[in-house]
Design a protein around this motif. Sequence first.
Motif, PDB file in Angstrom:
ATOM      1  N   ARG A 378       0.839  -1.197   0.000  1.00  0.00           N
ATOM      2  CA  ARG A 378       0.000   0.000   0.000  1.00  0.00           C
ATOM      3  C   ARG A 378       0.874   1.247   0.000  1.00  0.00           C
ATOM      4  O   ARG A 378       0.588   2.219  -0.710  1.00  0.00           O
ATOM      5  N   ARG A 379       1.945   1.250   0.787  1.00  0.00           N
ATOM      6  CA  ARG A 379       2.834   2.416   0.841  1.00  0.00           C
ATOM      7  C   ARG A 379       3.459   2.695  -0.518  1.00  0.00           C
ATOM      8  O   ARG A 379       3.639   3.850  -0.907  1.00  0.00           O
ATOM      9  N   TRP A 380       3.809   1.644  -1.250  1.00  0.00           N
ATOM     10  CA  TRP A 380       4.401   1.839  -2.575  1.00  0.00           C
ATOM     11  C   TRP A 380       3.425   2.547  -3.525  1.00  0.00           C
ATOM     12  O   TRP A 380       3.815   3.401  -4.313  1.00  0.00           O
ATOM     13  N   LEU A 381       2.168   2.172  -3.450  1.00  0.00           N
ATOM     14  CA  LEU A 381       1.174   2.661  -4.412  1.00  0.00           C
ATOM     15  C   LEU A 381       0.532   3.976  -4.000  1.00  0.00           C
ATOM     16  O   LEU A 381      -0.080   4.653  -4.830  1.00  0.00           O
ATOM     17  N   PRO A 383       1.376   7.140  -3.323  1.00  0.00           N
ATOM     18  CA  PRO A 383       1.560   8.418  -4.029  1.00  0.00           C
ATOM     19  C   PRO A 383       0.736   8.518  -5.309  1.00  0.00           C
ATOM     20  O   PRO A 383       0.143   9.560  -5.594  1.00  0.00           O
ATOM     21  N   PHE A 384       0.700   7.431  -6.086  1.00  0.00           N
ATOM     22  CA  PHE A 384      -0.107   7.447  -7.308  1.00  0.00           C
ATOM     23  C   PHE A 384      -1.594   7.537  -6.972  1.00  0.00           C
ATOM     24  O   PHE A 384      -2.344   8.324  -7.558  1.00  0.00           O
ATOM     25  N   LEU A 385      -2.048   6.757  -6.006  1.00  0.00           N
ATOM     26  CA  LEU A 385      -3.457   6.752  -5.634  1.00  0.00           C
ATOM     27  C   LEU A 385      -3.873   8.104  -5.054  1.00  0.00           C
ATOM     28  O   LEU A 385      -5.012   8.548  -5.252  1.00  0.00           O
ATOM     29  N   ALA A 386      -2.964   8.761  -4.352  1.00  0.00           N
ATOM     30  CA  ALA A 386      -3.269  10.084  -3.800  1.00  0.00           C
ATOM     31  C   ALA A 386      -3.485  11.096  -4.918  1.00  0.00           C
ATOM     32  O   ALA A 386      -4.310  12.011  -4.792  1.00  0.00           O
ATOM     33  N   ASP A 387      -2.755  10.943  -6.041  1.00  0.00           N
ATOM     34  CA  ASP A 387      -2.958  11.841  -7.176  1.00  0.00           C
ATOM     35  C   ASP A 387      -4.310  11.616  -7.837  1.00  0.00           C
ATOM     36  O   ASP A 387      -4.895  12.539  -8.409  1.00  0.00           O
ATOM     37  N   VAL A 388      -4.824  10.394  -7.773  1.00  0.00           N
ATOM     38  CA  VAL A 388      -6.137  10.100  -8.352  1.00  0.00           C
ATOM     39  C   VAL A 388      -7.256  10.622  -7.451  1.00  0.00           C
ATOM     40  O   VAL A 388      -8.382  10.802  -7.900  1.00  0.00           O
ATOM     41  N   PHE A 389      -6.949  10.865  -6.201  1.00  0.00           N
ATOM     42  CA  PHE A 389      -7.928  11.415  -5.258  1.00  0.00           C
ATOM     43  C   PHE A 389      -8.059  12.912  -5.514  1.00  0.00           C
ATOM     44  O   PHE A 389      -7.222  13.708  -5.102  1.00  0.00           O
ATOM     45  N   TYR A 428      -3.962  -5.502  -1.519  1.00  0.00           N
ATOM     46  CA  TYR A 428      -2.802  -4.898  -2.181  1.00  0.00           C
ATOM     47  C   TYR A 428      -1.775  -5.944  -2.605  1.00  0.00           C
ATOM     48  O   TYR A 428      -0.983  -5.707  -3.522  1.00  0.00           O
ATOM     49  N   ASP A 429      -1.765  -7.109  -1.962  1.00  0.00           N
ATOM     50  CA  ASP A 429      -0.800  -8.143  -2.325  1.00  0.00           C
ATOM     51  C   ASP A 429      -1.069  -8.706  -3.719  1.00  0.00           C
ATOM     52  O   ASP A 429      -0.174  -9.279  -4.339  1.00  0.00           O
ATOM     53  N   ALA A 430      -2.296  -8.545  -4.209  1.00  0.00           N
ATOM     54  CA  ALA A 430      -2.654  -9.109  -5.511  1.00  0.00           C
ATOM     55  C   ALA A 430      -2.800  -8.037  -6.590  1.00  0.00           C
ATOM     56  O   ALA A 430      -3.374  -8.301  -7.650  1.00  0.00           O
ATOM     57  N   VAL A 431      -2.314  -6.825  -6.336  1.00  0.00           N
ATOM     58  CA  VAL A 431      -2.476  -5.733  -7.293  1.00  0.00           C
ATOM     59  C   VAL A 431      -1.844  -6.095  -8.635  1.00  0.00           C
ATOM     60  O   VAL A 431      -0.827  -6.795  -8.701  1.00  0.00           O
ATOM     61  N   ALA A 626      -5.815   6.214   0.642  1.00  0.00           N
ATOM     62  CA  ALA A 626      -5.960   6.989  -0.586  1.00  0.00           C
ATOM     63  C   ALA A 626      -6.841   6.286  -1.611  1.00  0.00           C
ATOM     64  O   ALA A 626      -7.644   6.928  -2.305  1.00  0.00           O
ATOM     65  N   ALA A 627      -6.702   4.970  -1.722  1.00  0.00           N
ATOM     66  CA  ALA A 627      -7.505   4.231  -2.701  1.00  0.00           C
ATOM     67  C   ALA A 627      -8.992   4.335  -2.367  1.00  0.00           C
ATOM     68  O   ALA A 627      -9.831   4.470  -3.266  1.00  0.00           O
ATOM     69  N   VAL A 628      -9.323   4.261  -1.096  1.00  0.00           N
ATOM     70  CA  VAL A 628     -10.719   4.371  -0.664  1.00  0.00           C
ATOM     71  C   VAL A 628     -11.270   5.747  -1.009  1.00  0.00           C
ATOM     72  O   VAL A 628     -12.340   5.887  -1.616  1.00  0.00           O
ATOM     73  N   ALA A 629     -10.535   6.799  -0.626  1.00  0.00           N
ATOM     74  CA  ALA A 629     -10.991   8.163  -0.881  1.00  0.00           C
ATOM     75  C   ALA A 629     -11.138   8.422  -2.377  1.00  0.00           C
ATOM     76  O   ALA A 629     -12.117   9.032  -2.824  1.00  0.00           O
TER      77      ALA A 629
END
Length: 972
Positions: A378-381, A383-389, A428-431, A626-629
């Motif tokens: 989740r930590r890796w992803l 920053p990208f997910l925060a930009d989509v929020f 997130y383990d199966a992303v 971030a993904a939820v938001a």
Amino acid sequence: MKNETTVADSENPKRASDDALLAYCDGYFAELMENSLTDEARQKRGLAPKPAAQLTEKERYLKARQTGKFNLNRAMRRRVDRKLGPERGLGARVFIGFDAEWTRSRKGRNRILSVQFYLIGPTGEVLTLVIYIENGDILSQRPLLGDVINELLEAALDDGTIEEWPAEVVLCGFFTRADITVFSDFKHLRPQLDGVGGTLVTVGKAAKFELPMSATRRAVLKQRYQSVVGDEFEPHLLSLRLIDASRLAPPGKSLANIGHWLGIPKIDLPAGYDKSDMTRFQRERREEFEAYGLRDAEIAVMYVLWVIWFSTRHLGLDMRHLSATASGLAVRIGESCIRRDGVALNVALNYEVKQITRWDNTRGVPYSQKKRIPKQARRWLEPFLADVFIGGHNQCFVYGPTDRRRFYDPDLSGAYLTALAYLFVLDYDAVRWTTNIDDFIGHVAGFALVEFEFPEDVAYPCLPVSTEDRGLLFPRRGQSLCTAPEIELAKAMGATKLIIKHGLVIPWMARDTVFARSADAPGKHRSKTKETPGNDAPQDGLLATDKQAFPPEHYGDDGYRLFESFAIFIRDMRSPYARKTLPFEFVKLLGNSLYGKTGQGFKRKRAFGVREMDSVVVGTSRVSEAAVAALVCGFIRAVIGEILWKLPKGATLVSATTDGFLVDCPIDQLDLTGTLCRRFQALVDRVSPGSHMLENKHQVMQLFAGRTRLQFTVEADGDHKTVTAKGGIKPGPDVKDENAFMLDLTLNRQPGQKLTYESFMSMRDQLPLELDLQTETRETRINLEYDFKRRPIPSSARMIPMAGTGQSHLAFDTEPWNTVDEALATRLIFDAWRDDHCLKTLEDFQAWEYYRAFKMANLKGAKPAAPSSAESGPRTGRKNLTKGGYLAVAKQLFLGAYQKKMWGLDGADLSQRKLAEWLTLQGYKTSVSAVKNGTREQPVEHLVPATDEVVAFLAKMKERFPGLEAAKFLIR
């Protein structure tokens, strides 16, 4: 075992004190809660219907005093020494309301007149104190908070208002930044406070505050409670918690609103007295002045007690863990719902606990510390997910007054609360990373950078493009950071280009996996069976209801819906109460607060840190993901986008604001058969069975649409609620009818007009200099012009009469921009133009269109200046408007073309002097030097708008020079 826990709690003096206070509140708030019920709820509970004639607030208040609900001690008694013994336990909490009254003395300093305290004991006994202050504009003359609290507690012990020395004092105010700062020892307390929403509170751990207690008194109290709390107990170090009632109240509700809800009416100033001159009120009517201030303190503390009581008795939260904000309460409820379902919080929200070993320099030994952090994937992803929020779907689709016909304001029912039930736990383990469009179709958690293009006939493109300072735009083509629901909608709308540049899909975690991992996870979370109140007492736990089983019915879901139980619980808590009552509005506030916490801390927003006295980055909350938001926000944008796409032909869409829109089409004529609407309605059916996905909030006959979030009513429709969205404009406290104010301001506005208003100084300005809170007079430039999030259609410009005003105003329709760059360039040009203009008439619109066209042509036709000096090289094609306007530009172009034998002027036969004389004779005064300067001009085609004077000039030139290609001058 459970019975043993209950007995043990009843024998605990601290819990017994809490229980006594709750029991007092049970009786005190019973009538309030009963009067808040709907008729249907009253019938189900066997209560008589509400009487037609209700008591007024004042009558209810007086009745409460007569029936013994209030025990007011107006003066403090002298302390009497009492025998102390170790058999008595340390009390739990003492709640004290406080308020200060003052007048302005000079900039940054007020003359404090008095401070009022309203102490409530565990069984409802009250002790009040009013401290009058001489020379209150001098800090050293003001009271010490430590002195006052120590004196209050001693007096409360003396007269039996409290039975034990408290473990903690809860100081309650309304907008505490105004009142807590008046004490001369505030600077010692400030480093332990937190800034929230512009005010001061205690978040998390209580502050430690030293009381001026004598050594003898300290020894007596320590001996008395040593056997209960141990040797480390220091009675002079008081645990102090500061709570601001305004942060627990629905937005925009004043102390008077809260007093109305509680049946404790705020006292109005007598006729002839004003808040700005409280000195005269104090001097001439001291008893009423005292009552006025005490009532404010009383309302504040009673509201805090109501919140605590309601949270404990109705929401199942533990009274021992106080929350300073409504959003903090919402997080606790959300977590409790998840635990109640038998799911571990760390599993549900993808956290893990790491044990970190650090070195203690003081003791010279290592120590271990547990830290809860997001899982590595989740930590890796993030920053990208925060930009989509990103934000909501906010646009204005028309400008000016609408035609006169009925307009409606449908909103998605409980939009974000309902949409929270859209999500399952993420795995997130199966992303997987993917560029396949089909992977983003359906109920999936997908996030992508998409290159897109919509055909010309799509009136409302659905893919958002985020700009730095202009919000979201929805152009026909570009690149969008968006979510799976929006991609699915774009495909359904027939996007001609839809290319995933970078995309990822996070699969839903299997339901069995969620519960299996939760069973193995450490921590306290409940099994799937329904529990009874009172179990697991140290943890927050929701009360069981007859309607809801935990976990709720999953209807064959493959995963566990993360916040569905929360949404259902909020619905069940709110449904028995009538709208506009305190419990209804409070539960509604809690329901609306959780979503915001899921997105907290991802945008690196900064706020003023009261402890640090500097800007600090706002951190994440316990439920931030971030993904939820991003997915919830994207889903709501997509649902709104689908409704707009399927509007009936010929419908007039005025605006869209996050989860609602203004349109001249009733709800029953809207097409809600699309995939996303059916998906949202299915969620509504789960969360609030029997409800429709849309709810009409307002209804009017004519609107004025200015820009995003700026729409107000021109003509009402009977008794229906009207629309007044002010777009950030502050009418001021003296304005009684804000809609009428906006209407008058719009019709009579002038370019550059400013509005004067009063606002409180910021904490950044107040606290470092130890200033008193004051209002400051500020000026803001009013902005009632269009925001150009969509392109105006020139052919639609018209004047429309505004009902009841005798005036007409400019109106026009809009269409999507082709690209964001076009929109941003136009907005920059408009910002310069509106310095001296308004869009009120057709002439204004024509003038703007000429200006825009000229500036855009300049941007396209301008060439970089030559490296040599301007004197020796040709001038660039960029032209600025001078006093001569567009005509002067046309004449410059003509002289340049004449000298260079261009644009059909290769056969021109006049000398420079003769040309200057001829132009002057035709009414266009020209010097010989101006003609000579034409040799330095680099004519640029299609640079001048076809204004009347420009067309007349070109016609005159063509008479004399028939070969002139006049079209080369004009913007196409």
